[in-house]
Scaffold this motif. Sequence first.
Motif, PDB file in Angstrom:
ATOM      1  N   ASP A 161       1.888  27.335  11.195  1.00 28.79           N
ATOM      2  CA  ASP A 161       2.420  26.082  11.741  1.00 28.79           C
ATOM      3  C   ASP A 161       3.112  26.321  13.084  1.00 28.79           C
ATOM      4  O   ASP A 161       2.959  25.521  14.025  1.00 28.79           O
ATOM      5  CB  ASP A 161       3.405  25.456  10.746  1.00 28.79           C
ATOM      6  N   GLN A 162       3.875  27.421  13.168  1.00 25.96           N
ATOM      7  CA  GLN A 162       4.542  27.741  14.439  1.00 25.96           C
ATOM      8  C   GLN A 162       3.515  27.992  15.541  1.00 25.96           C
ATOM      9  O   GLN A 162       3.696  27.545  16.685  1.00 25.96           O
ATOM     10  CB  GLN A 162       5.422  28.983  14.276  1.00 25.96           C
ATOM     11  N   LEU A 163       2.445  28.700  15.178  1.00 24.36           N
ATOM     12  CA  LEU A 163       1.418  28.998  16.168  1.00 24.36           C
ATOM     13  C   LEU A 163       0.727  27.721  16.633  1.00 24.36           C
ATOM     14  O   LEU A 163       0.441  27.547  17.825  1.00 24.36           O
ATOM     15  CB  LEU A 163       0.395  29.970  15.564  1.00 24.36           C
ATOM     16  N   ALA A 164       0.496  26.803  15.707  1.00 23.13           N
ATOM     17  CA  ALA A 164      -0.150  25.539  16.061  1.00 23.13           C
ATOM     18  C   ALA A 164       0.727  24.717  17.006  1.00 23.13           C
ATOM     19  O   ALA A 164       0.227  24.032  17.910  1.00 23.13           O
ATOM     20  CB  ALA A 164      -0.458  24.740  14.797  1.00 23.13           C
ATOM     21  N   GLN A 165       2.052  24.801  16.798  1.00 23.37           N
ATOM     22  CA  GLN A 165       2.964  24.048  17.650  1.00 23.37           C
ATOM     23  C   GLN A 165       2.958  24.537  19.097  1.00 23.37           C
ATOM     24  O   GLN A 165       3.275  23.784  20.022  1.00 23.37           O
ATOM     25  CB  GLN A 165       4.383  24.122  17.083  1.00 23.37           C
ATOM     26  N   LEU A 166       2.569  25.811  19.286  1.00 22.10           N
ATOM     27  CA  LEU A 166       2.570  26.366  20.649  1.00 22.10           C
ATOM     28  C   LEU A 166       1.558  25.669  21.556  1.00 22.10           C
ATOM     29  O   LEU A 166       1.713  25.666  22.777  1.00 22.10           O
ATOM     30  CB  LEU A 166       2.269  27.871  20.606  1.00 22.10           C
ATOM     31  N   PHE A 167       0.525  25.080  20.977  1.00 15.72           N
ATOM     32  CA  PHE A 167      -0.505  24.427  21.786  1.00 15.72           C
ATOM     33  C   PHE A 167       0.027  23.172  22.483  1.00 15.72           C
ATOM     34  O   PHE A 167      -0.598  22.663  23.411  1.00 15.72           O
ATOM     35  CB  PHE A 167      -1.715  24.077  20.912  1.00 15.72           C
ATOM     36  N   SER A 168       1.185  22.704  22.018  1.00 10.93           N
ATOM     37  CA  SER A 168       1.764  21.517  22.652  1.00 10.93           C
ATOM     38  C   SER A 168       2.735  21.881  23.774  1.00 10.93           C
ATOM     39  O   SER A 168       3.253  21.000  24.457  1.00 10.93           O
ATOM     40  CB  SER A 168       2.485  20.665  21.600  1.00 10.93           C
ATOM     41  N   HIS A 169       2.998  23.187  23.973  1.00  9.61           N
ATOM     42  CA  HIS A 169       3.902  23.614  25.042  1.00  9.61           C
ATOM     43  C   HIS A 169       3.277  23.323  26.404  1.00  9.61           C
ATOM     44  O   HIS A 169       2.103  23.624  26.642  1.00  9.61           O
ATOM     45  CB  HIS A 169       4.194  25.119  24.934  1.00  9.61           C
ATOM     46  N   THR A 170       4.059  22.768  27.314  1.00  3.86           N
ATOM     47  CA  THR A 170       3.567  22.493  28.671  1.00  3.86           C
ATOM     48  C   THR A 170       4.053  23.532  29.677  1.00  3.86           C
ATOM     49  O   THR A 170       3.487  23.655  30.763  1.00  3.86           O
ATOM     50  CB  THR A 170       4.026  21.103  29.122  1.00  3.86           C
ATOM     51  N   ASN A 171       5.072  24.279  29.306  1.00  3.40           N
ATOM     52  CA  ASN A 171       5.608  25.326  30.185  1.00  3.40           C
ATOM     53  C   ASN A 171       4.937  26.656  29.838  1.00  3.40           C
ATOM     54  O   ASN A 171       5.195  27.225  28.780  1.00  3.40           O
ATOM     55  CB  ASN A 171       7.122  25.437  30.013  1.00  3.40           C
ATOM     56  N   PRO A 172       4.076  27.188  30.711  1.00  8.76           N
ATOM     57  CA  PRO A 172       3.341  28.426  30.407  1.00  8.76           C
ATOM     58  C   PRO A 172       4.254  29.601  30.102  1.00  8.76           C
ATOM     59  O   PRO A 172       3.970  30.384  29.191  1.00  8.76           O
ATOM     60  CB  PRO A 172       2.513  28.663  31.661  1.00  8.76           C
ATOM     61  N   GLN A 173       5.347  29.750  30.854  1.00  7.47           N
ATOM     62  CA  GLN A 173       6.227  30.886  30.636  1.00  7.47           C
ATOM     63  C   GLN A 173       6.923  30.797  29.281  1.00  7.47           C
ATOM     64  O   GLN A 173       6.974  31.779  28.522  1.00  7.47           O
ATOM     65  CB  GLN A 173       7.278  30.968  31.744  1.00  7.47           C
ATOM     66  N   ALA A 174       7.431  29.610  28.957  1.00  2.53           N
ATOM     67  CA  ALA A 174       8.085  29.417  27.658  1.00  2.53           C
ATOM     68  C   ALA A 174       7.090  29.602  26.525  1.00  2.53           C
ATOM     69  O   ALA A 174       7.413  30.182  25.475  1.00  2.53           O
ATOM     70  CB  ALA A 174       8.708  28.030  27.591  1.00  2.53           C
ATOM     71  N   ARG A 175       5.856  29.130  26.726  1.00  6.54           N
ATOM     72  CA  ARG A 175       4.819  29.276  25.707  1.00  6.54           C
ATOM     73  C   ARG A 175       4.490  30.746  25.485  1.00  6.54           C
ATOM     74  O   ARG A 175       4.294  31.209  24.358  1.00  6.54           O
ATOM     75  CB  ARG A 175       3.573  28.507  26.142  1.00  6.54           C
ATOM     76  N   GLY A 176       4.412  31.522  26.583  1.00  3.76           N
ATOM     77  CA  GLY A 176       4.106  32.944  26.467  1.00  3.76           C
ATOM     78  C   GLY A 176       5.185  33.696  25.700  1.00  3.76           C
ATOM     79  O   GLY A 176       4.880  34.535  24.833  1.00  3.76           O
ATOM     80  N   LEU A 177       6.449  33.408  25.994  1.00  4.53           N
ATOM     81  CA  LEU A 177       7.543  34.060  25.283  1.00  4.53           C
ATOM     82  C   LEU A 177       7.546  33.680  23.806  1.00  4.53           C
ATOM     83  O   LEU A 177       7.776  34.526  22.923  1.00  4.53           O
ATOM     84  CB  LEU A 177       8.875  33.679  25.930  1.00  4.53           C
ATOM     85  N   ALA A 178       7.289  32.399  23.530  1.00  6.65           N
ATOM     86  CA  ALA A 178       7.239  31.950  22.134  1.00  6.65           C
ATOM     87  C   ALA A 178       6.086  32.612  21.386  1.00  6.65           C
ATOM     88  O   ALA A 178       6.212  32.969  20.207  1.00  6.65           O
ATOM     89  CB  ALA A 178       7.108  30.422  22.081  1.00  6.65           C
ATOM     90  N   LEU A 179       4.954  32.800  22.082  1.00  6.09           N
ATOM     91  CA  LEU A 179       3.800  33.445  21.463  1.00  6.09           C
ATOM     92  C   LEU A 179       4.139  34.885  21.083  1.00  6.09           C
ATOM     93  O   LEU A 179       3.753  35.353  20.001  1.00  6.09           O
ATOM     94  CB  LEU A 179       2.601  33.411  22.412  1.00  6.09           C
TER      95      LEU A 179
END
Length: 321
Positions: A161-179
Amino acid sequence: MRHDEAYHWPPELLELLIDTVPRLSKSKEGVLTFLRSAGISEDLLRGHRKLLQADRNAVSKFKMVRDVLGRLNEQGDAALPVRRQLLRHVTEFQEFTTLWKQDRSMAKGNIADIRSIVNTRDAFTRMQQERDAERDERLAAQRAKQEEANRRRQRIQGLKDQLAQLFSHTNPQARGLALEQVLNSIFDADGILIRDSFTLRNEEGVAGEQIDGVIEVDGALYLVEVKWWNRPIDVDPVSRHLVRVFTRAEARGLFISASGYTRPAIQECANALNHRVIVLGELKELVLLLERQGSISDWVRHKTHTATVDRRPLVLFAEDF
């Protein structure tokens, strides 16, 4: 052993006791005293004491014992300690010289038979207890394994579920850190030893190289690089990761991309296989692994095997294997 025998003397043991206890004292009063010393309540003996006071010839030692032990045997589980104590008194009896001469041989033979029955039943009980303990231990292990599997499934579902939520991130840097954080949790859930991302700095404190993480599978260390770009990974980021791997003895490389790889990038890693193990993965593979409750460790092992034997750094889960 029948169910009833766990709480009652079996018939053959009861008859032996009835034939033995009256012989262990010369007098009727002595038999009642022996029974009382074995823990039998006065309530079971009082009636016979009154009969003896009224008429000593009204009842025999054997009839008294049959009545008392018969009623004791019918008390079930509540009288189990008393029955055990009586058995100890009988089986530990040694004063045969105090008995009537005609009773000595019979008492010795009966007590030997009683000991044999008790020892056999005790051995059976011990074996049964051991089997029960083994069964309980096995069931406990199975329950613990099932509970652990349930916990892992729940954790994997949460990570999916957490991984699926990452697809809604619009900030690439924040998305990369979350990944990176989610991937570390995925590796940890699979029992893989991990070290979170870190930055190496020179003596002046200036940042040198950034490493997204390190994992250990089967004793081998993999430097992990994670990228979530909008275009396939080209040669440059792959080459930078290869430099990090080559500057560490025996280290292996794992690169994970959310957007695939260009053909030159794949070829660059294939060339590097002459010297080190380099494997490429895609984020979609991890999504499928989570959905199927697959093993990340097995995923890494299969990729490593294919890279080493077939010289293919990129093979995809659910497509190539």
